[in-house]
Design a protein around this motif. Structure first.
Motif, PDB file in Angstrom:
ATOM      1  N   LYS A  25       1.307  -1.237   0.128  1.00 24.92           N
ATOM      2  CA  LYS A  25      -0.150  -0.029   0.058  1.00 24.92           C
ATOM      3  C   LYS A  25       1.366   1.191  -0.157  1.00 24.92           C
ATOM      4  CE  LYS A  25      -3.778   3.336   2.681  1.00 24.92           C
ATOM      5  NZ  LYS A  25      -3.668   3.445   3.909  1.00 24.92           N
ATOM      6  N   GLY A  48      -2.225   7.290   1.001  1.00 29.94           N
ATOM      7  CA  GLY A  48      -2.056   8.655   0.966  1.00 29.94           C
ATOM      8  C   GLY A  48      -1.943   9.620   0.854  1.00 29.94           C
ATOM      9  N   SER A  49      -1.036   9.884   1.794  1.00 26.32           N
ATOM     10  CA  SER A  49       0.213  10.590   2.420  1.00 26.32           C
ATOM     11  C   SER A  49       0.904  10.675   1.902  1.00 26.32           C
ATOM     12  CB  SER A  49       0.139  10.659   3.926  1.00 26.32           C
ATOM     13  OG  SER A  49       0.384   9.289   4.197  1.00 26.32           O
ATOM     14  N   LYS A  55      -2.104  16.234   1.455  1.00 24.77           N
ATOM     15  CA  LYS A  55      -3.100  16.303   2.682  1.00 24.77           C
ATOM     16  C   LYS A  55      -3.188  16.560   3.131  1.00 24.77           C
ATOM     17  CE  LYS A  55      -4.549  11.717   4.986  1.00 24.77           C
ATOM     18  NZ  LYS A  55      -4.099  10.438   5.727  1.00 24.77           N
ATOM     19  N   GLY A  87      -5.570  10.154   1.185  1.00 22.43           N
ATOM     20  CA  GLY A  87      -4.684  11.325   1.078  1.00 22.43           C
ATOM     21  C   GLY A  87      -5.942  12.370   0.959  1.00 22.43           C
ATOM     22  N   SER A 102       3.698   4.351   4.803  1.00 24.34           N
ATOM     23  CA  SER A 102       3.201   5.685   4.721  1.00 24.34           C
ATOM     24  C   SER A 102       4.244   7.321   5.052  1.00 24.34           C
ATOM     25  CB  SER A 102       2.723   5.694   6.115  1.00 24.34           C
ATOM     26  OG  SER A 102       2.389   6.846   6.606  1.00 24.34           O
ATOM     27  N   LEU A 151       5.437   4.626  15.316  1.00 23.69           N
ATOM     28  CA  LEU A 151       7.025   4.939  16.601  1.00 23.69           C
ATOM     29  C   LEU A 151       6.229   5.373  18.212  1.00 23.69           C
ATOM     30  CD1 LEU A 151       6.923   8.908  14.521  1.00 23.69           C
ATOM     31  CD2 LEU A 151       8.763   6.577  14.565  1.00 23.69           C
ATOM     32  N   TYR A 202       0.404   3.919  22.394  1.00 23.94           N
ATOM     33  CA  TYR A 202       1.416   5.413  21.626  1.00 23.94           C
ATOM     34  C   TYR A 202       0.193   5.145  20.255  1.00 23.94           C
ATOM     35  CZ  TYR A 202       5.377   3.073  24.116  1.00 23.94           C
ATOM     36  OH  TYR A 202       6.186   3.157  24.965  1.00 23.94           O
ATOM     37  N   GLY A 213      -2.365   7.123  17.342  1.00 17.73           N
ATOM     38  CA  GLY A 213      -3.104   7.768  17.202  1.00 17.73           C
ATOM     39  C   GLY A 213      -4.258   7.741  15.744  1.00 17.73           C
ATOM     40  N   GLY A 214      -4.953   8.757  15.700  1.00 16.93           N
ATOM     41  CA  GLY A 214      -5.543   8.979  14.531  1.00 16.93           C
ATOM     42  C   GLY A 214      -4.358   9.518  13.147  1.00 16.93           C
ATOM     43  N   SER A 215      -5.177   9.945  12.101  1.00 14.41           N
ATOM     44  CA  SER A 215      -3.955  10.556  11.430  1.00 14.41           C
ATOM     45  C   SER A 215      -3.503  12.565  11.475  1.00 14.41           C
ATOM     46  CB  SER A 215      -4.533  10.970   9.886  1.00 14.41           C
ATOM     47  OG  SER A 215      -3.831  11.405   9.311  1.00 14.41           O
ATOM     48  N   ASP A 216      -2.337  13.464  10.923  1.00 12.27           N
ATOM     49  CA  ASP A 216      -2.142  14.620  11.505  1.00 12.27           C
ATOM     50  C   ASP A 216      -3.332  15.535  10.856  1.00 12.27           C
ATOM     51  OD1 ASP A 216      -0.391  13.810  13.372  1.00 12.27           O
ATOM     52  OD2 ASP A 216       0.744  13.952  12.113  1.00 12.27           O
ATOM     53  N   ASP A 274      -8.513  12.762   7.740  1.00  9.24           N
ATOM     54  CA  ASP A 274      -8.523  10.959   8.091  1.00  9.24           C
ATOM     55  C   ASP A 274     -10.100  10.302   8.740  1.00  9.24           C
ATOM     56  OD1 ASP A 274      -5.925   9.140   7.705  1.00  9.24           O
ATOM     57  OD2 ASP A 274      -7.658   7.921   8.155  1.00  9.24           O
ATOM     58  N   LYS A 313      -4.258   1.496  11.297  1.00 11.94           N
ATOM     59  CA  LYS A 313      -3.114   0.497  10.329  1.00 11.94           C
ATOM     60  C   LYS A 313      -3.077  -1.134  11.481  1.00 11.94           C
ATOM     61  CE  LYS A 313      -1.506   3.462   7.742  1.00 11.94           C
ATOM     62  NZ  LYS A 313      -2.368   3.688   6.768  1.00 11.94           N
TER      63      LYS A 313
HETATM   64  N1  LIG Z   1       2.301   5.728  17.022  1.00 10.49           N
HETATM   65  C1  LIG Z   1       2.545   6.729  15.660  1.00 10.49           C
HETATM   66  N2  LIG Z   1       3.222   6.035  14.593  1.00 10.49           N
HETATM   67  C2  LIG Z   1       3.931   6.814  13.265  1.00 10.49           C
HETATM   68  N3  LIG Z   1       2.490   7.343  13.082  1.00 10.49           N
HETATM   69  C3  LIG Z   1       1.279   8.034  13.722  1.00 10.49           C
HETATM   70  C4  LIG Z   1       1.335   7.481  15.134  1.00 10.49           C
HETATM   71  N4  LIG Z   1       0.255   7.568  15.666  1.00 10.49           N
HETATM   72  C5  LIG Z   1      -0.674   8.463  14.786  1.00 10.49           C
HETATM   73  N5  LIG Z   1       0.339   8.531  13.516  1.00 10.49           N
HETATM   74  C6  LIG Z   1      -0.709   9.308  12.395  1.00 10.49           C
HETATM   75  O1  LIG Z   1      -0.637   8.371  11.593  1.00 10.49           O
HETATM   76  C7  LIG Z   1       0.110   8.193  10.581  1.00 10.49           C
HETATM   77  C8  LIG Z   1      -0.212   7.313   9.282  1.00 10.49           C
HETATM   78  O2  LIG Z   1      -1.675   7.200   8.852  1.00 10.49           O
HETATM   79  P1  LIG Z   1      -2.778   8.179   7.754  1.00 10.49           P
HETATM   80  O3  LIG Z   1      -3.380   7.065   7.639  1.00 10.49           O
HETATM   81  O4  LIG Z   1      -2.968   9.775   8.609  1.00 10.49           O
HETATM   82  O5  LIG Z   1      -1.365   7.274   6.998  1.00 10.49           O
HETATM   83  P2  LIG Z   1      -1.647   6.759   5.378  1.00 10.49           P
HETATM   84  O6  LIG Z   1      -2.300   5.544   5.126  1.00 10.49           O
HETATM   85  O7  LIG Z   1      -0.480   7.066   4.955  1.00 10.49           O
HETATM   86  O8  LIG Z   1      -2.335   7.753   4.434  1.00 10.49           O
HETATM   87  P3  LIG Z   1      -4.453   7.056   4.088  1.00 10.49           P
HETATM   88  O9  LIG Z   1      -4.754   7.435   5.082  1.00 10.49           O
HETATM   89  O10 LIG Z   1      -4.592   8.908   3.368  1.00 10.49           O
HETATM   90  O11 LIG Z   1      -3.915   6.447   2.965  1.00 10.49           O
HETATM   91  C9  LIG Z   1       1.222  10.117  10.596  1.00 10.49           C
HETATM   92  O12 LIG Z   1       1.014  10.214   9.394  1.00 10.49           O
HETATM   93  C10 LIG Z   1       0.667  10.285  11.885  1.00 10.49           C
HETATM   94  O13 LIG Z   1       0.615  11.381  12.029  1.00 10.49           O
END
Ligand SMILES: Nc1ncnc2c1ncn2[C@@H]1O[C@H](COP(=O)(O)OP(=O)(O)OP(=O)(O)O)[C@@H](O)[C@H]1O
Ligand SMILES: C=C(C)CCOP(=O)(O)O
Length: 244
Positions: free
Chosen positions: A6, A9-10, A15, A48, A170, A176, A195, A197-200, A203, A211
């Motif tokens: 995958k 999208g970010s 985004k 994204g 991603s 992290l 640790y 969370g959601g997305s910045d 989303d 994930k």
């Molecule tokens: N513990 C963590 N470690 C890493 N990222 C984290 C953590 N907790 C929250 N996040 C967030 O999760 C984001 C990654 O998930 P996100 O769903 O945004 O990514 P993506 O799959 O690349 O994008 P999309 O959902 O658009 O396909 C990171 O950019 C960060 O902001």
């Protein structure tokens, strides 16, 4: 050996700017995929700035549905547009990418479980194509239509195609901890839940927490890594965080 990958999208979009492709990042990802010469690759990309803002504008999530055809067409249309751009970038580099749109291929049952036949995807793969799926809006029994995330697709494809390896690229270098250090291995959701969370950015599908939860259900090990490590993953490495 099937590899399900995958592209977040970010990674492939900017985004924070609606309907905007991150051209240089997409080019780098497509270069890495072309250079790897990987066989039996099945690709997925996320929403994204194409999927999420349109889904949020219509209050559609993985559980909250819509019965508005215009909303469904707007969300799906944005994702098709992004899918075309991703397939173009791959084909320009000699990767035989072809679209596979989940809106027409799958649905959710009333309890939310996904039904996505993978035989068409397998036939595309077996005929030498690289199927490119994407997060989408799908029909959901008793709810109209809801969002299907690329992460859920990764899980369904890995199981249905009996993938050997799974990669989720991603913008972060991995999952992290609270000091910002990449966690090398995750075997248990409860160990890392604090640790996650959601997305910045906007989303509707849940960022890193959703994930990790989805990937823990897989038979195949799944690597979560950043764009710079895409070549390493495609060469057989396990960069970032290994979820198993
Ligand atoms: N513990 C963590 N470690 C890493 N990222 C984290 C953590 N907790 C929250 N996040 C967030 O999760 C984001 C990654 O998930 P996100 O769903 O945004 O990514 P993506 O799959 O690349 O994008 P999309 O959902 O658009 O396909 C990171 O950019 C960060 O902001
Ligand atoms: C928002 C839409 C349409 C797709 C979401 O897929 P994701 O970015 O993989 O979570």
């Amino acid at each position: 050996m099937t590899v399900v990958l995958k592209l977040g999208g970010s990674v492939v979009t900017e985004k924070d700017a609606t309907d905007t492709v991150d051209g240089p990042a997409l080019a780098d990802a497509a270069d890495a995929i072309a250079a790897s010469g990987a066989d039996d690759l099945v690709l997925v990309h996320g929403g994204g700035s194409f999927g999420h803002p349109h889904a949020a504008a219509h209050d559609v999530s993985r559980t909250d549905g819509t019965r508005e055809a215009t909303a469904v067409r707007e969300i799906h249309g944005a994702m098709r547009e992004l899918n075309d751009v991703v397939c173009d970038a791959l084909c320009e580099r000699g990767v035989p990418a072809v679209p596979h749109h989940p809106h027409s291929a799958g649905h959710r049952n009333a309890d939310g479980t996904l039904s996505l036949p993978t035989d068409t995807v397998a036939t595309k793969r077996d005929e030498g194509f690289v199927p490119v799926l994407h997060g989408d809006v799908v029909t959901h029994a008793d709810a109209g239509a809801t969002i299907l995330s690329g992460d859920e697709l990764v899980v369904a494809l890995a199981a249905g195609l009996d993938a050997e390896r799974v990669g989720v690229c991603s913008t972060v270098d991995g999952v992290l901890d609270d000091a910002g250090t990449v966690i090398p291995d995750i075997e248990n959701y409860a160990d890392v839940e604090r640790y996650l969370g959601g997305s910045d950015d906007t989303d509707v599908t849940g960022g890193m927490a959703a994930k990790v939860r989805a990937l823990l259900g897989l038979r195949a090990p799944a690597s979560v890594f950043g764009p710079d490590a895409l070549g390493d993953f495609l060469d057989g490495g396990t960069p970032g965080t290994l979820v198993r």
